[in-house]
Design a protein around this motif. Structure first.
Motif, PDB file in Angstrom:
ATOM      1  N   LYS A   4      11.158  54.005 -16.143  1.00 51.42           N
ATOM      2  CA  LYS A   4      12.240  52.721 -16.133  1.00 51.42           C
ATOM      3  C   LYS A   4      12.003  51.696 -15.331  1.00 51.42           C
ATOM      4  O   LYS A   4      12.466  50.533 -15.600  1.00 51.42           O
ATOM      5  CB  LYS A   4      13.298  53.514 -15.816  1.00 51.42           C
ATOM      6  CG  LYS A   4      14.788  52.701 -16.362  1.00 51.42           C
ATOM      7  CD  LYS A   4      16.057  53.653 -16.116  1.00 51.42           C
ATOM      8  CE  LYS A   4      17.220  52.692 -16.458  1.00 51.42           C
ATOM      9  NZ  LYS A   4      18.419  53.399 -16.254  1.00 51.42           N
ATOM     10  N   ARG A   7       9.688  49.208 -16.744  1.00 52.70           N
ATOM     11  CA  ARG A   7      10.566  48.573 -18.212  1.00 52.70           C
ATOM     12  C   ARG A   7      11.428  47.522 -17.364  1.00 52.70           C
ATOM     13  O   ARG A   7      11.478  46.284 -18.012  1.00 52.70           O
ATOM     14  CB  ARG A   7      11.324  49.591 -18.683  1.00 52.70           C
ATOM     15  CG  ARG A   7      11.799  49.281 -19.905  1.00 52.70           C
ATOM     16  CD  ARG A   7      12.685  50.594 -20.457  1.00 52.70           C
ATOM     17  NE  ARG A   7      13.311  49.912 -21.911  1.00 52.70           N
ATOM     18  CZ  ARG A   7      14.563  50.637 -22.126  1.00 52.70           C
ATOM     19  NH1 ARG A   7      14.871  51.920 -21.593  1.00 52.70           N
ATOM     20  NH2 ARG A   7      15.164  50.128 -23.033  1.00 52.70           N
ATOM     21  N   THR A   8      12.172  47.898 -16.294  1.00 51.61           N
ATOM     22  CA  THR A   8      12.974  46.676 -15.607  1.00 51.61           C
ATOM     23  C   THR A   8      11.942  45.566 -15.222  1.00 51.61           C
ATOM     24  O   THR A   8      12.563  44.409 -15.382  1.00 51.61           O
ATOM     25  CB  THR A   8      13.622  47.430 -14.575  1.00 51.61           C
ATOM     26  OG1 THR A   8      14.257  48.554 -15.158  1.00 51.61           O
ATOM     27  CG2 THR A   8      14.730  46.507 -13.870  1.00 51.61           C
ATOM     28  N   SER A  11      10.992  43.355 -17.966  1.00 50.49           N
ATOM     29  CA  SER A  11      12.064  42.710 -18.486  1.00 50.49           C
ATOM     30  C   SER A  11      12.452  41.497 -17.767  1.00 50.49           C
ATOM     31  O   SER A  11      12.671  40.152 -18.191  1.00 50.49           O
ATOM     32  CB  SER A  11      13.266  43.482 -18.836  1.00 50.49           C
ATOM     33  OG  SER A  11      12.955  44.605 -19.637  1.00 50.49           O
ATOM     34  N   GLY A  45      14.517  38.835 -21.966  1.00 49.27           N
ATOM     35  CA  GLY A  45      14.640  40.100 -21.117  1.00 49.27           C
ATOM     36  C   GLY A  45      15.080  41.326 -21.931  1.00 49.27           C
ATOM     37  O   GLY A  45      14.593  42.186 -21.889  1.00 49.27           O
ATOM     38  N   LEU A  46      16.116  41.062 -22.883  1.00 50.14           N
ATOM     39  CA  LEU A  46      16.746  42.109 -23.485  1.00 50.14           C
ATOM     40  C   LEU A  46      15.830  42.377 -24.848  1.00 50.14           C
ATOM     41  O   LEU A  46      15.766  43.644 -25.115  1.00 50.14           O
ATOM     42  CB  LEU A  46      17.848  41.458 -24.384  1.00 50.14           C
ATOM     43  CG  LEU A  46      19.034  41.491 -23.437  1.00 50.14           C
ATOM     44  CD1 LEU A  46      20.134  40.852 -24.320  1.00 50.14           C
ATOM     45  CD2 LEU A  46      19.532  42.732 -22.838  1.00 50.14           C
ATOM     46  N   VAL A  48      12.424  42.426 -24.617  1.00 49.28           N
ATOM     47  CA  VAL A  48      11.315  42.992 -23.898  1.00 49.28           C
ATOM     48  C   VAL A  48      11.965  44.595 -23.393  1.00 49.28           C
ATOM     49  O   VAL A  48      11.292  45.669 -23.705  1.00 49.28           O
ATOM     50  CB  VAL A  48      10.737  42.558 -22.375  1.00 49.28           C
ATOM     51  CG1 VAL A  48       9.880  43.320 -21.728  1.00 49.28           C
ATOM     52  CG2 VAL A  48      10.172  41.167 -22.835  1.00 49.28           C
ATOM     53  N   TRP A  49      13.219  44.508 -23.082  1.00 43.02           N
ATOM     54  CA  TRP A  49      13.751  46.019 -22.806  1.00 43.02           C
ATOM     55  C   TRP A  49      13.898  46.862 -23.770  1.00 43.02           C
ATOM     56  O   TRP A  49      13.549  48.048 -23.830  1.00 43.02           O
ATOM     57  CB  TRP A  49      15.272  45.626 -22.309  1.00 43.02           C
ATOM     58  CG  TRP A  49      15.975  46.878 -21.579  1.00 43.02           C
ATOM     59  CD1 TRP A  49      16.962  47.674 -22.515  1.00 43.02           C
ATOM     60  CD2 TRP A  49      15.800  47.755 -20.614  1.00 43.02           C
ATOM     61  NE1 TRP A  49      17.394  48.709 -21.703  1.00 43.02           N
ATOM     62  CE2 TRP A  49      16.680  48.914 -20.572  1.00 43.02           C
ATOM     63  CE3 TRP A  49      15.028  47.287 -19.391  1.00 43.02           C
ATOM     64  CZ2 TRP A  49      16.989  49.488 -19.717  1.00 43.02           C
ATOM     65  CZ3 TRP A  49      15.323  48.275 -18.465  1.00 43.02           C
ATOM     66  CH2 TRP A  49      15.929  49.612 -18.436  1.00 43.02           C
ATOM     67  N   TYR A  50      14.336  46.189 -25.040  1.00 46.85           N
ATOM     68  CA  TYR A  50      14.264  46.958 -26.312  1.00 46.85           C
ATOM     69  C   TYR A  50      12.930  47.454 -26.823  1.00 46.85           C
ATOM     70  O   TYR A  50      12.892  48.752 -27.319  1.00 46.85           O
ATOM     71  CB  TYR A  50      15.159  46.240 -27.415  1.00 46.85           C
ATOM     72  CG  TYR A  50      15.256  46.905 -28.801  1.00 46.85           C
ATOM     73  CD1 TYR A  50      16.060  47.853 -28.997  1.00 46.85           C
ATOM     74  CD2 TYR A  50      14.276  46.500 -29.688  1.00 46.85           C
ATOM     75  CE1 TYR A  50      16.331  48.355 -30.206  1.00 46.85           C
ATOM     76  CE2 TYR A  50      14.074  47.013 -31.050  1.00 46.85           C
ATOM     77  CZ  TYR A  50      15.466  47.758 -31.259  1.00 46.85           C
ATOM     78  OH  TYR A  50      15.446  48.971 -32.351  1.00 46.85           O
ATOM     79  N   THR A  52      10.212  47.938 -25.253  1.00 46.64           N
ATOM     80  CA  THR A  52       9.565  49.042 -24.267  1.00 46.64           C
ATOM     81  C   THR A  52      10.422  50.232 -24.169  1.00 46.64           C
ATOM     82  O   THR A  52      10.078  50.972 -23.335  1.00 46.64           O
ATOM     83  CB  THR A  52       9.186  48.372 -22.958  1.00 46.64           C
ATOM     84  OG1 THR A  52      10.480  47.934 -22.268  1.00 46.64           O
ATOM     85  CG2 THR A  52       8.229  47.185 -23.012  1.00 46.64           C
ATOM     86  N   ARG A  53      11.307  50.625 -24.895  1.00 43.21           N
ATOM     87  CA  ARG A  53      12.140  51.909 -24.893  1.00 43.21           C
ATOM     88  C   ARG A  53      11.337  52.974 -25.090  1.00 43.21           C
ATOM     89  O   ARG A  53      10.276  52.840 -25.911  1.00 43.21           O
ATOM     90  CB  ARG A  53      13.379  51.769 -25.666  1.00 43.21           C
ATOM     91  CG  ARG A  53      13.062  51.894 -27.189  1.00 43.21           C
ATOM     92  CD  ARG A  53      14.259  51.540 -28.037  1.00 43.21           C
ATOM     93  NE  ARG A  53      13.995  52.094 -29.280  1.00 43.21           N
ATOM     94  CZ  ARG A  53      13.614  51.009 -30.425  1.00 43.21           C
ATOM     95  NH1 ARG A  53      12.825  49.739 -29.790  1.00 43.21           N
ATOM     96  NH2 ARG A  53      13.161  51.321 -31.512  1.00 43.21           N
TER      97      ARG A  53
END
Length: 61
Positions: A4, A7-8, A11, A45-46, A48-50, A52-53
Motif C-alpha cells: 500500500k 501504491r500511495t 499516486s 492520482g486517483l 494511478v491508485w485505481y 494499481t489496486r
C-alpha cells in the motif's frame, strides 16, 4: 501490487508530475498552479491508485 505504501507513493508521484509539467513550459498566460492543473493532478492520482489496486479477493499487505 501488494504494498500500500508503494501504491500511495506512485499516486502522489503522478499527481506531483502533473503539477510540475502543468506549471512549467507555459509560453504565456497564467503562471503557477491553476484550478485545472489541480483537478488534473487529483484525477491522475486517483487513476494511478485505481490501476494499481490488488487483485480482488486478496488482502493488501
Amino acid at each position: 501490487m501488494r504494498n500500500k505504501g508503494l501504491r500511495t507513493l506512485l499516486s502522489v508521484g503522478a499527481a506531483l508530475a502533473v503539477i510540475y509539467f502543468g506549471t512549467t513550459g507555459a509560453e504565456g498566460g497564467e503562471d503557477g498552479v491553476t484550478n485545472t492543473v489541480l483537478l488534473l493532478a487529483v484525477a491522475a492520482g486517483l487513476i494511478v491508485w485505481y490501476l494499481t489496486r490488488p487483485a480482488s479477493g486478496k488482502p493488501v499487505s
